[in-house]
Design an enzyme around this catalytic site. Structure first.
Site, PDB file in Angstrom:
ATOM      1  N   GLY A  20       0.784  -1.234   0.000  1.00  0.00           N
ATOM      2  CA  GLY A  20       0.000   0.000   0.000  1.00  0.00           C
ATOM      3  C   GLY A  20       0.812   1.280   0.000  1.00  0.00           C
ATOM      4  O   GLY A  20       0.304   2.327   0.410  1.00  0.00           O
ATOM      5  N   MET A  95      -4.106  -7.246  -7.042  1.00  0.00           N
ATOM      6  CA  MET A  95      -3.624  -8.451  -7.727  1.00  0.00           C
ATOM      7  C   MET A  95      -4.727  -9.301  -8.359  1.00  0.00           C
ATOM      8  O   MET A  95      -4.469 -10.432  -8.763  1.00  0.00           O
ATOM      9  CB  MET A  95      -2.810  -9.316  -6.743  1.00  0.00           C
ATOM     10  CG  MET A  95      -1.580  -8.629  -6.194  1.00  0.00           C
ATOM     11  SD  MET A  95      -0.458  -8.059  -7.495  1.00  0.00           S
ATOM     12  CE  MET A  95       0.295  -9.625  -7.920  1.00  0.00           C
ATOM     13  N   HIS A 114       1.512   0.297 -13.205  1.00  0.00           N
ATOM     14  CA  HIS A 114       2.200  -0.961 -13.500  1.00  0.00           C
ATOM     15  C   HIS A 114       3.708  -0.707 -13.530  1.00  0.00           C
ATOM     16  O   HIS A 114       4.159   0.281 -14.131  1.00  0.00           O
ATOM     17  CB  HIS A 114       1.719  -1.493 -14.862  1.00  0.00           C
ATOM     18  CG  HIS A 114       2.317  -2.814 -15.217  1.00  0.00           C
ATOM     19  ND1 HIS A 114       1.889  -3.997 -14.658  1.00  0.00           N
ATOM     20  CD2 HIS A 114       3.336  -3.129 -16.045  1.00  0.00           C
ATOM     21  CE1 HIS A 114       2.614  -4.994 -15.144  1.00  0.00           C
ATOM     22  NE2 HIS A 114       3.495  -4.494 -15.991  1.00  0.00           N
ATOM     23  N   ASP A 150      -3.217  -5.191 -18.420  1.00  0.00           N
ATOM     24  CA  ASP A 150      -2.150  -4.196 -18.596  1.00  0.00           C
ATOM     25  C   ASP A 150      -2.059  -3.659 -20.029  1.00  0.00           C
ATOM     26  O   ASP A 150      -0.960  -3.416 -20.544  1.00  0.00           O
ATOM     27  CB  ASP A 150      -0.787  -4.801 -18.170  1.00  0.00           C
ATOM     28  CG  ASP A 150      -0.777  -5.239 -16.709  1.00  0.00           C
ATOM     29  OD1 ASP A 150      -1.476  -4.600 -15.901  1.00  0.00           O
ATOM     30  OD2 ASP A 150      -0.099  -6.220 -16.385  1.00  0.00           O
TER      31      ASP A 150
HETATM   32  C1  GRF Z   1       3.726  -1.388  -7.399  1.00  0.00           C
HETATM   33  O1  GRF Z   1       4.999  -1.611  -7.936  1.00  0.00           O
HETATM   34  C2  GRF Z   1       2.701  -1.309  -8.496  1.00  0.00           C
HETATM   35  O2  GRF Z   1       3.195  -0.745  -9.669  1.00  0.00           O
HETATM   36  C3  GRF Z   1       2.376  -2.760  -8.728  1.00  0.00           C
HETATM   37  O3  GRF Z   1       2.379  -3.337  -7.448  1.00  0.00           O
HETATM   38  C4  GRF Z   1       3.235  -2.579  -6.573  1.00  0.00           C
HETATM   39  C5  GRF Z   1       2.400  -2.174  -5.417  1.00  0.00           C
HETATM   40  O4  GRF Z   1       3.141  -1.549  -4.424  1.00  0.00           O
HETATM   41  N1  GRF Z   1       1.147  -2.901  -9.463  1.00  0.00           N
HETATM   42  P1  GRF Z   1       2.406  -0.868  -3.194  1.00  0.00           P
HETATM   43  O5  GRF Z   1       1.466  -1.914  -2.586  1.00  0.00           O
HETATM   44  O6  GRF Z   1       1.658   0.326  -3.682  1.00  0.00           O
HETATM   45  O7  GRF Z   1       3.508  -0.511  -2.245  1.00  0.00           O
END
Ligand code: GRF
Length: 192
Positions: A20, A95, A114, A150
């Site tokens: 997060g 996810m 992404h 994506d």
């Molecule tokens: C990030 O690198 C985002 O681009 C990818 O997942 C990661 C999430 O990181 N989709 P966080 O949970 O926001 O720290």
């Protein structure tokens, strides 16, 4: 999209699954005067998402939605969206893949970040792939979400140089730092 903007901020939901850090950063951004969004709802597909703590510390409504049955999960999310008058969705490390049906309902109003220079390296393990292919650059992309993973229209990208002996972990850290700048900038581009 810009027609959503009035004097009020656009009510936004952020979907997460993990740490997060992007959520934390978006909450901080949403509280600035220039931000076109307010964050009114946080959705996670797992109670293990560490990022849920930011919902608590910022007093934002959060819901954990089990995605075992995607149709049922999306139905619940849709009714939460309506209840909270949500007009925009930011995926931030979420996810799960949303159905075409759900995406259609929010057509053009769901964006994602992404960790690669799309269209290169869709899906997972983007840093490993970029290093293995001996790329000189990787980076991050904010894009609209459409039915293909994506693949939606790119809003903004930021390049990051891959150094000699770069590890996936060091590259992920450098890219994440840029993600925290890019996501608010992309939201401004779409909504202000
Ligand atoms: C990030 O690198 C985002 O681009 C990818 O997942 C990661 C999430 O990181 N989709 P966080 O949970 O926001 O720290």
């Amino acid at each position: 999209m810009k027609k959503l903007i009035g004097l009020k901020k656009v009510k936004t939901a952020v979907f997460i699954s993990g740490t997060g850090s992007n959520l934390k950063n978006l909450i901080k951004f949403s509280k600035t005067k220039k931000s076109p969004i307010s964050i009114n709802l946080i959705i996670s597909n797992t109670m293990k998402a560490k990022g849920l703590k930011y919902a608590i510390s910022n007093d934002i409504e959060k819901k954990i939605i089990n995605f075992k049955y995607r149709g049922a999960a999306e139905k619940k999310i849709f009714s939460l969206m309506r209840k909270n008058d949500i007009k925009f969705i930011c995926l931030a490390g979420f996810m799960k893949v949303l159905s075409g049906n759900f995406i259609n309902k929010f057509n053009g109003k769901i964006i994602n970040i992404h960790p690669s220079l799309l269209p290169k390296y869709k899906g997972l393990n983007t840093h490993e792939k970029a290093i293995k292919n001996k790329d000189n650059f990787s980076g991050c992309t904010v894009h609209f979400v459409d039915k293909k993973l994506d693949s939606g229209k790119i809003i903004m990208q930021k390049k990051v140089r891959i150094l000699k002996n770069e590890s996936p972990i060091s590259l992920a850290g450098k890219i994440l730092k840029q993600e925290h700048k890019l996501y608010p900038a992309a939201i401004m581009k779409v909504l202000s």
